[in-house]
Design a protein around this motif. Structure first.
Motif, short mmCIF file in Angstrom:
data_model
loop_
_atom_site.label_atom_id
_atom_site.label_comp_id
_atom_site.label_asym_id
_atom_site.label_seq_id
_atom_site.Cartn_x
_atom_site.Cartn_y
_atom_site.Cartn_z
N LYS A 257 -99.79 -51.61 79.17
CA LYS A 257 -99.47 -50.32 79.79
C LYS A 257 -100.63 -49.36 79.52
O LYS A 257 -100.58 -48.53 78.61
CB LYS A 257 -98.15 -49.76 79.26
CG LYS A 257 -97.01 -50.76 79.18
CD LYS A 257 -96.74 -51.45 80.50
CE LYS A 257 -95.59 -52.45 80.34
NZ LYS A 257 -95.55 -53.44 81.43
N ALA A 258 -101.69 -49.46 80.33
CA ALA A 258 -102.90 -48.67 80.08
C ALA A 258 -102.65 -47.18 80.24
O ALA A 258 -103.45 -46.36 79.77
CB ALA A 258 -104.02 -49.13 81.03
N GLU A 259 -101.57 -46.81 80.88
CA GLU A 259 -101.26 -45.40 81.05
C GLU A 259 -100.54 -44.79 79.86
O GLU A 259 -100.37 -43.56 79.78
CB GLU A 259 -100.40 -45.19 82.32
CG GLU A 259 -98.97 -45.72 82.22
CD GLU A 259 -98.79 -47.16 82.66
OE1 GLU A 259 -97.78 -47.44 83.34
OE2 GLU A 259 -99.67 -47.99 82.34
N ALA A 260 -100.11 -45.61 78.92
CA ALA A 260 -99.40 -45.10 77.75
C ALA A 260 -100.36 -44.30 76.87
O ALA A 260 -101.44 -44.77 76.53
CB ALA A 260 -98.78 -46.25 76.97
N VAL A 261 -99.95 -43.11 76.50
CA VAL A 261 -100.75 -42.24 75.64
C VAL A 261 -99.96 -41.98 74.36
O VAL A 261 -99.05 -41.14 74.35
CB VAL A 261 -101.09 -40.91 76.34
CG1 VAL A 261 -101.89 -40.00 75.40
CG2 VAL A 261 -101.88 -41.16 77.62
N PRO A 262 -100.23 -42.70 73.29
CA PRO A 262 -99.52 -42.43 72.03
C PRO A 262 -99.86 -41.02 71.52
O PRO A 262 -101.04 -40.68 71.37
CB PRO A 262 -100.06 -43.51 71.08
CG PRO A 262 -100.63 -44.57 71.98
CD PRO A 262 -101.17 -43.83 73.17
N VAL A 263 -98.85 -40.25 71.29
CA VAL A 263 -99.06 -38.87 70.87
C VAL A 263 -98.61 -38.71 69.42
O VAL A 263 -97.43 -38.84 69.10
CB VAL A 263 -98.30 -37.89 71.77
CG1 VAL A 263 -98.49 -36.45 71.28
CG2 VAL A 263 -98.77 -38.02 73.22
N ASP A 264 -99.56 -38.46 68.55
CA ASP A 264 -99.26 -38.12 67.16
C ASP A 264 -99.86 -36.75 66.88
O ASP A 264 -100.27 -36.04 67.81
CB ASP A 264 -99.78 -39.20 66.21
CG ASP A 264 -101.28 -39.39 66.30
OD1 ASP A 264 -101.94 -38.63 67.06
OD2 ASP A 264 -101.82 -40.28 65.63
N THR A 265 -99.92 -36.35 65.64
CA THR A 265 -100.42 -35.02 65.34
C THR A 265 -101.88 -34.85 65.73
O THR A 265 -102.30 -33.75 66.10
CB THR A 265 -100.23 -34.72 63.84
OG1 THR A 265 -100.81 -35.77 63.05
CG2 THR A 265 -98.76 -34.60 63.50
N HIS A 266 -102.69 -35.94 65.65
CA HIS A 266 -104.08 -35.87 66.09
C HIS A 266 -104.15 -35.50 67.56
O HIS A 266 -104.86 -34.58 67.96
CB HIS A 266 -104.77 -37.22 65.88
CG HIS A 266 -105.31 -37.44 64.51
ND1 HIS A 266 -106.62 -37.20 64.18
CD2 HIS A 266 -104.71 -37.87 63.38
CE1 HIS A 266 -106.82 -37.48 62.90
NE2 HIS A 266 -105.66 -37.90 62.40
N VAL A 267 -103.44 -36.26 68.39
CA VAL A 267 -103.50 -36.07 69.84
C VAL A 267 -102.89 -34.73 70.23
O VAL A 267 -103.39 -34.03 71.13
CB VAL A 267 -102.80 -37.24 70.55
CG1 VAL A 267 -102.82 -37.05 72.06
CG2 VAL A 267 -103.49 -38.55 70.18
N TRP A 268 -101.84 -34.35 69.57
CA TRP A 268 -101.23 -33.05 69.80
C TRP A 268 -102.23 -31.92 69.53
O TRP A 268 -102.39 -30.99 70.32
CB TRP A 268 -100.01 -32.93 68.89
CG TRP A 268 -99.16 -31.72 69.07
CD1 TRP A 268 -99.04 -30.94 70.20
CD2 TRP A 268 -98.29 -31.15 68.08
NE1 TRP A 268 -98.15 -29.93 69.96
CE2 TRP A 268 -97.67 -30.02 68.68
CE3 TRP A 268 -97.97 -31.49 66.77
CZ2 TRP A 268 -96.74 -29.24 68.00
CZ3 TRP A 268 -97.04 -30.71 66.10
CH2 TRP A 268 -96.44 -29.60 66.70
N ARG A 269 -102.93 -32.03 68.42
CA ARG A 269 -103.94 -31.02 68.08
C ARG A 269 -105.08 -31.02 69.09
O ARG A 269 -105.58 -29.96 69.49
CB ARG A 269 -104.48 -31.27 66.68
CG ARG A 269 -105.43 -30.17 66.20
CD ARG A 269 -105.90 -30.40 64.78
NE ARG A 269 -106.77 -31.54 64.66
CZ ARG A 269 -106.43 -32.67 64.04
NH1 ARG A 269 -105.24 -32.80 63.49
NH2 ARG A 269 -107.28 -33.68 63.97
N ILE A 270 -105.52 -32.21 69.53
CA ILE A 270 -106.58 -32.30 70.54
C ILE A 270 -106.14 -31.59 71.82
O ILE A 270 -106.88 -30.80 72.42
CB ILE A 270 -106.92 -33.77 70.83
CG1 ILE A 270 -107.68 -34.39 69.65
CG2 ILE A 270 -107.77 -33.90 72.10
CD1 ILE A 270 -107.86 -35.89 69.75
#
Length: 343
Positions: A257-270
């Motif tokens: 699923k190449a469209e899946a974007v795992p969102v953790d605190t790093h990605v949230w901050r980005i």
């Protein structure tokens, strides 16, 4: 047995694939929190377990070199490095690194759509998403909740030593296969995992192993590669200890699923600091996770998860400790808000 980390040491036991650095950088991909079973066994050489075999990988200019090691004999002595069986081992590596996906063209497209990506990309070429075994990927990422790479790596190593089949020993370092579902679903598995320092994750690892073994099975989990992203994520989120972030990691890194974007605190901050979005509010709820993922899918397109992996790797490297701490970055992919011959 001593590691033979260069093709020049025993060229008949090494094979290579064409693979320029723009397509793959082992040092970036294997330390970016996607997989936890590779270690830098000597400068520029990476040894780990893939498909129940022990491999050493090395890059030289435009080639990816590899060798494999045989399993131990019954008396405990390791057999020598095994001559790779050609087309099949090539296929395994190409599949694992998804080398049929041309990365430079994707980088150009993402950079054209996103000046911030373009600014980062030149320093982080060759960051691609691995295609992992779904069971190993899932159970490994359950261990990432409120954790960091060095600790996750140590936990997975203890897990494999305690429950997995021993493969061989190289330079006094034992290597084990990833455990079977049945081994981790046993009645005493949770207690053993707690004794190994897994804490509350012990219940989730053993519980998910049991749920898969009694339900979908390993084959059924792998068949989620053929269903839509939303359905695969829904199935995963019904498993013990699997929330949206872990499900998206598995969707991206094991279920195509190449469209899946795992969102953790790093990605949230980005998303908030670098893209100026107000997405996510003050807490990283499932709704915020969906909104941030949709934002990046709109920006980067159908392989948004791959683009995010590049930014994640860059952010991770920026937060690493000084020399000698490679792979010890805090809050790695695992930080969940709830959680020709080389010389």
């Amino acid at each position: 047995m001593a590691l033979r980390d260069t093709p020049s040491a025993c060229p008949a036991l090494w094979r290579c694939l064409p693979c320029p650095p723009a397509e793959l950088r082992l040092d970036l991909v294997l330390t970016s929190g996607q997989a936890f079973r590779w270690r830098e066994s000597s400068p520029g050489a990476w040894t780990g377990v893939l498909g129940g075999r022990v491999w050493t990988l090395r890059q030289d200019r435009d080639r990816l070199w590899y060798t494999l090691y045989g399993e131990e004999e019954e008396d405990g002595r390791p057999v020598e490095a095994a001559k790779p069986d050609g087309a099949e081992t090539d296929r395994i590596l190409r599949d694992y690194f998804q080398l049929d996906v041309g990365l430079p063209a994707l980088y150009r497209a993402w950079g054209a759509a996103d000046p911030l990506f373009r600014k980062v990309a030149d320093d982080f070429p060759g960051v691609r998403v691995l295609r992992q075994d779904p069971v190993e990927c899932l159970l490994s990422f359950i261990c990432t909740s409120n954790n960091h790479i060095s600790r996750i790596t140590a936990m997975i190593e203890r897990l494999c030593q305690a429950f997995g089949r021993r493969l061989c020993c190289l330079d006094a370092q034992p290597f084990h296969a990833f455990p079977s579902l049945s081994a981790l679903a046993g009645a005493d598995a949770e207690a053993r995992l707690r004794a190994l320092g897994f804490g509350y994750r012990a219940r989730f690892v053993s519980g998910s192993a049991r749920a898969i073994a009694e339900g979908l099975g390993a084959d059924g989990l792998r068949q989620l590669r053929a269903v839509p992203y939303a359905e695969a994520r829904r199935v995963l989120c019904a498993l013990p200890g699997v929330g949206t972030k872990v499900a998206d990691c598995v969707c991206l890194m094991a279920l195509d699923k190449a469209e899946a974007v795992p969102v953790d605190t790093h990605v949230w901050r980005i998303a908030q600091q670098r893209y100026g979005t107000a997405l996510g509010g003050k807490s990283l709820t499932p709704r915020a996770h969906q909104e941030i993922g949709d934002f990046f899918r709109g920006l980067w397109g159908p392989r948004a998860g791959w683009a995010q992996a590049v930014l994640f790797c860059a952010d991770l490297r920026k937060g690493q400790e000084p020399a000698g701490s490679r792979g010890r970055a805090k809050g790695a992919r695992g930080r969940d808000s709830r959680g020709d011959g080389p010389p």
